[in-house]
Design a protein around this motif. Structure first.
Motif, PDB file in Angstrom:
ATOM      1  N   VAL B 156       0.846  -1.191   0.000  1.00  0.00           N
ATOM      2  CA  VAL B 156       0.000   0.000   0.000  1.00  0.00           C
ATOM      3  C   VAL B 156       0.890   1.253   0.000  1.00  0.00           C
ATOM      4  O   VAL B 156       0.756   2.118  -0.842  1.00  0.00           O
ATOM      5  CB  VAL B 156      -0.987  -0.016   1.187  1.00  0.00           C
ATOM      6  CG1 VAL B 156      -1.686   1.330   1.316  1.00  0.00           C
ATOM      7  CG2 VAL B 156      -2.028  -1.121   0.977  1.00  0.00           C
ATOM      8  N   THR B 158       5.019   1.831   0.297  1.00  0.00           N
ATOM      9  CA  THR B 158       6.302   1.141   0.452  1.00  0.00           C
ATOM     10  C   THR B 158       7.372   2.062   1.027  1.00  0.00           C
ATOM     11  O   THR B 158       7.219   3.292   1.041  1.00  0.00           O
ATOM     12  CB  THR B 158       6.772   0.529  -0.891  1.00  0.00           C
ATOM     13  OG1 THR B 158       6.935   1.567  -1.867  1.00  0.00           O
ATOM     14  CG2 THR B 158       5.760  -0.484  -1.396  1.00  0.00           C
ATOM     15  N   SER B 162      11.579   6.589  -3.514  1.00  0.00           N
ATOM     16  CA  SER B 162      10.727   7.021  -4.632  1.00  0.00           C
ATOM     17  C   SER B 162       9.326   6.406  -4.594  1.00  0.00           C
ATOM     18  O   SER B 162       8.613   6.431  -5.597  1.00  0.00           O
ATOM     19  CB  SER B 162      11.418   6.727  -5.968  1.00  0.00           C
ATOM     20  OG  SER B 162      11.689   5.360  -6.107  1.00  0.00           O
ATOM     21  N   SER B 163       8.922   5.870  -3.447  1.00  0.00           N
ATOM     22  CA  SER B 163       7.612   5.216  -3.380  1.00  0.00           C
ATOM     23  C   SER B 163       6.478   6.184  -3.698  1.00  0.00           C
ATOM     24  O   SER B 163       5.425   5.796  -4.194  1.00  0.00           O
ATOM     25  CB  SER B 163       7.390   4.569  -2.015  1.00  0.00           C
ATOM     26  OG  SER B 163       7.064   5.532  -1.035  1.00  0.00           O
ATOM     27  N   GLU B 165       6.272   8.431  -6.020  1.00  0.00           N
ATOM     28  CA  GLU B 165       6.098   8.794  -7.443  1.00  0.00           C
ATOM     29  C   GLU B 165       4.727   8.394  -7.964  1.00  0.00           C
ATOM     30  O   GLU B 165       4.059   9.184  -8.628  1.00  0.00           O
ATOM     31  CB  GLU B 165       7.180   8.116  -8.295  1.00  0.00           C
ATOM     32  CG  GLU B 165       8.525   8.792  -8.197  1.00  0.00           C
ATOM     33  CD  GLU B 165       9.567   8.130  -9.099  1.00  0.00           C
ATOM     34  OE1 GLU B 165       9.208   7.412 -10.057  1.00  0.00           O
ATOM     35  OE2 GLU B 165      10.763   8.322  -8.830  1.00  0.00           O
ATOM     36  N   ILE B 166       4.314   7.193  -7.691  1.00  0.00           N
ATOM     37  CA  ILE B 166       2.987   6.734  -8.095  1.00  0.00           C
ATOM     38  C   ILE B 166       2.042   6.719  -6.892  1.00  0.00           C
ATOM     39  O   ILE B 166       0.912   7.192  -6.945  1.00  0.00           O
ATOM     40  CB  ILE B 166       3.057   5.328  -8.733  1.00  0.00           C
ATOM     41  CG1 ILE B 166       3.959   5.313  -9.977  1.00  0.00           C
ATOM     42  CG2 ILE B 166       1.651   4.801  -9.066  1.00  0.00           C
ATOM     43  CD1 ILE B 166       3.547   6.255 -11.084  1.00  0.00           C
ATOM     44  N   GLN B 167       2.515   6.190  -5.778  1.00  0.00           N
ATOM     45  CA  GLN B 167       1.644   5.949  -4.622  1.00  0.00           C
ATOM     46  C   GLN B 167       1.060   7.231  -4.030  1.00  0.00           C
ATOM     47  O   GLN B 167      -0.008   7.209  -3.422  1.00  0.00           O
ATOM     48  CB  GLN B 167       2.408   5.149  -3.549  1.00  0.00           C
ATOM     49  CG  GLN B 167       2.786   3.748  -4.015  1.00  0.00           C
ATOM     50  CD  GLN B 167       3.915   3.134  -3.210  1.00  0.00           C
ATOM     51  OE1 GLN B 167       4.114   3.466  -2.038  1.00  0.00           O
ATOM     52  NE2 GLN B 167       4.670   2.245  -3.824  1.00  0.00           N
ATOM     53  N   LEU B 169       0.406  10.115  -5.844  1.00  0.00           N
ATOM     54  CA  LEU B 169      -0.394  10.902  -6.789  1.00  0.00           C
ATOM     55  C   LEU B 169      -1.815  10.978  -6.254  1.00  0.00           C
ATOM     56  O   LEU B 169      -2.317  10.013  -5.660  1.00  0.00           O
ATOM     57  CB  LEU B 169      -0.378  10.241  -8.171  1.00  0.00           C
ATOM     58  CG  LEU B 169       0.943  10.316  -8.951  1.00  0.00           C
ATOM     59  CD1 LEU B 169       0.838   9.502 -10.240  1.00  0.00           C
ATOM     60  CD2 LEU B 169       1.334  11.762  -9.263  1.00  0.00           C
ATOM     61  N   VAL B 170      -2.465  12.112  -6.464  1.00  0.00           N
ATOM     62  CA  VAL B 170      -3.802  12.327  -5.898  1.00  0.00           C
ATOM     63  C   VAL B 170      -4.874  12.201  -6.982  1.00  0.00           C
ATOM     64  O   VAL B 170      -4.856  12.944  -7.969  1.00  0.00           O
ATOM     65  CB  VAL B 170      -3.884  13.710  -5.217  1.00  0.00           C
ATOM     66  CG1 VAL B 170      -5.307  13.994  -4.727  1.00  0.00           C
ATOM     67  CG2 VAL B 170      -2.893  13.784  -4.057  1.00  0.00           C
ATOM     68  N   ILE B 176      -3.139   7.761  -4.163  1.00  0.00           N
ATOM     69  CA  ILE B 176      -3.294   6.379  -4.638  1.00  0.00           C
ATOM     70  C   ILE B 176      -3.200   5.381  -3.478  1.00  0.00           C
ATOM     71  O   ILE B 176      -3.920   4.387  -3.446  1.00  0.00           O
ATOM     72  CB  ILE B 176      -2.219   6.066  -5.712  1.00  0.00           C
ATOM     73  CG1 ILE B 176      -2.407   6.964  -6.936  1.00  0.00           C
ATOM     74  CG2 ILE B 176      -2.245   4.601  -6.115  1.00  0.00           C
ATOM     75  CD1 ILE B 176      -3.724   6.836  -7.646  1.00  0.00           C
ATOM     76  N   LEU B 180      -5.752   2.329  -2.749  1.00  0.00           N
ATOM     77  CA  LEU B 180      -5.347   0.934  -2.528  1.00  0.00           C
ATOM     78  C   LEU B 180      -5.863   0.440  -1.189  1.00  0.00           C
ATOM     79  O   LEU B 180      -6.364  -0.680  -1.064  1.00  0.00           O
ATOM     80  CB  LEU B 180      -3.817   0.830  -2.567  1.00  0.00           C
ATOM     81  CG  LEU B 180      -3.219   0.801  -3.958  1.00  0.00           C
ATOM     82  CD1 LEU B 180      -1.717   1.021  -3.880  1.00  0.00           C
ATOM     83  CD2 LEU B 180      -3.514  -0.543  -4.635  1.00  0.00           C
TER      84      LEU B 180
END
Lengths: 311, 311
Positions: B156, B158, B162-163, B165-167, B169-170, B176, B180
């Motif tokens: 969920v 990490t 760089s966790s 970068e995607i996790q 994003l709003v 995100i 999840l």
């Protein structure tokens, strides 16, 4: 440089297909099972003989094979020995070998995975990676793309029905798959080859043609590995946007559609030769579908007219 | 039910620590390397003896161990044999065993992975999974959570730099990782155990305390596996929000911090007994830090006062 070599193999064979060597047990002809089920490591031997039969059938006809490691891992040590043996054999036969491993983890762990699959015991020419954890999880693979001329394909838009749950969420007016695309395009920037594609490819599914079209525009220097053709529902017209105007830019995977084609006619009771013939026929049929769609869309430059007349 | 068993082990040992059995070569004492480097499969034997020494030292003191499969995969077949052997031994010693595999793939492939790691050759009590591809990629694991009382921990948030970068994003006003979280909480819904936690856990890093706090609220029935403590920078006060008011709800992983503690004092030249003592000391030190932070935050209910006096 991996992507240049892959492209040259595609042009040499006049064929943008990668055959998936996914030995799920239901796909294996009875004759192979019968012949090797008394070996000491029967599943390992059966998988290896199955793969060898497929490679011997289509090794001259396709540029690459892709091995989904899960189907080997499922059978433990003997499965993974068959995985290793198949990689080596495919390479000997001049095929480009892609390990479909979808690994992704923190830097030090990613180093171990990159070492395992791009230079160590399970060395392939390229592997698939999961970019969910961001750049540092990809970095060790990128290093080997540069120092050992390897390639990677990062998941951007996957073929499965629920792929949109996360990948299609919209952040800053853009779906996540486009955020990933921008990153992947950037990761490859300093590895551009002579055909304009970098060592960092993307997995972009045949089952989502609208997204694939957007992604081709978003990622002009990124080569696509396209899953989902055939058995999963993707058709030739769905993948056409993944190619560039030359007819390059994508390699289309089929596994079950090619390996299991024989079962539609004969069930599991075929001779080895009948099985191999069926693998050839299914591969040629798929090639014809793809090349026809490319031709109709004026994306046929790199393929020979002569070749097209033959099929 | 996996999560009940894990919780009962935590209460039995008065200890919410999972020790990471990650045999990176630089962590292995010279005495083990010297003794086994002439074996037929030296790295496999060295890894196995290293893990056995660690399990013998802390098997009575901690509830669980976690094996990062990448460090075994890196050494191929012999590495994976050591992985298998270690899982069996840890289980014999009464430990809960978590396979840190972070697999995630389309349904049929996920079936093969689930079979490999929750019932087949690499069977563990629980595994980590990557939920980037959505529910159908998790479904085969969920089935085994129900039919075989197994557990999973889905990524969920990490621990790596760089966790975000995607996790992070709003989308729809939520990062995100919270999207999840909602899914993970839902996936576990019909497997709730007697302590209020489902068979579907989440990986929530120690290195992002703000996010962990949000996630504990978002996922009241989800048990956390917490990486990033110690070597990666997470501190006791950073993980306190991952626990519920009873002091349950999370198990904190340490690998390098425990396995490599001996090197700070003695370098690689220790006896096996000195190495084992150092593993015990580092584990007890970490336990003390965690239990003290829990006590200070009134989250101490399930731990015994007597135990706390001892440490």
């Amino acid at each position: 440089m991996f992507m240049d070599k892959l492209i040259e193999k595609i042009m040499e064979k006049n064929n943008p297909i990668v055959v998936g060597l996914d030995p799920q047990t239901y796909l294996i002809p009875q004759c192979i099972i019968d012949q090797y089920s008394k070996e000491e490591e029967p599943m390992g031997e059966i998988f290896w003989q199955f793969n060898k039969a497929v490679i011997d059938a289509i090794g001259q006809r396709v540029p690459a094979v892709k091995l989904q490691i899960a189907f080997y891992e499922q059978w433990g040590i003997e499965g993974l020995k068959a995985y290793q043996k198949t990689i080596r054999y495919a390479e000997e036969k001049g095929l480009m070998v892609i390990g479909d491993i979808k690994r992704g983890d923190v830097f030090s762990t990613a180093q171990a995975y990159a070492s395992a699959h791009l230079k160590g015991p399970f060395e392939c020419h390229a592997v698939t990676v999961n970019p969910f954890m961001g750049r540092d999880s990809i970095e060790p693979f990128l290093s080997l793309c540069k120092s050992k001329e390897k390639g990677i394909f990062a998941l951007v838009k996957t073929s499965n029905p629920s792929s949109g749950e996360i990948q299609n969420l919209v952040a800053d007016h853009k779906p996540i798959y486009r955020h990933l695309a921008q990153r992947v395009e950037k990761w490859g920037q300093d590895t551009l080859g002579k055909y304009g594609y970098s060592a960092v490819g993307a997995v972009v599914a045949a089952t989502y043609p609208k997204e694939a079209k957007e992604l081709r525009e978003e990622m002009p220097n990124t080569f696509f590995l396209v899953p989902g053709y055939g058995a999963q529902g993707g058709r030739a017209e769905d993948i056409i946007h993944s190619f560039d105007d030359r007819g390059l830019g994508a390699i289309v995977n089929s596994s079950r559609g090619i390996l299991g084609a024989y079962m539609q006619h004969k069930g599991k009771e075929v001779t080895l030769e009948e099985f191999q013939q069926s693998v050839i026929t299914a591969t040629e049929k798929m090639k014809k579908e793809l090349l026809q769609a490319l031709k109709e869309n004026n994306k046929y430059q790199v393929y020979t007219e002569e070749e097209h007349q033959k099929i």
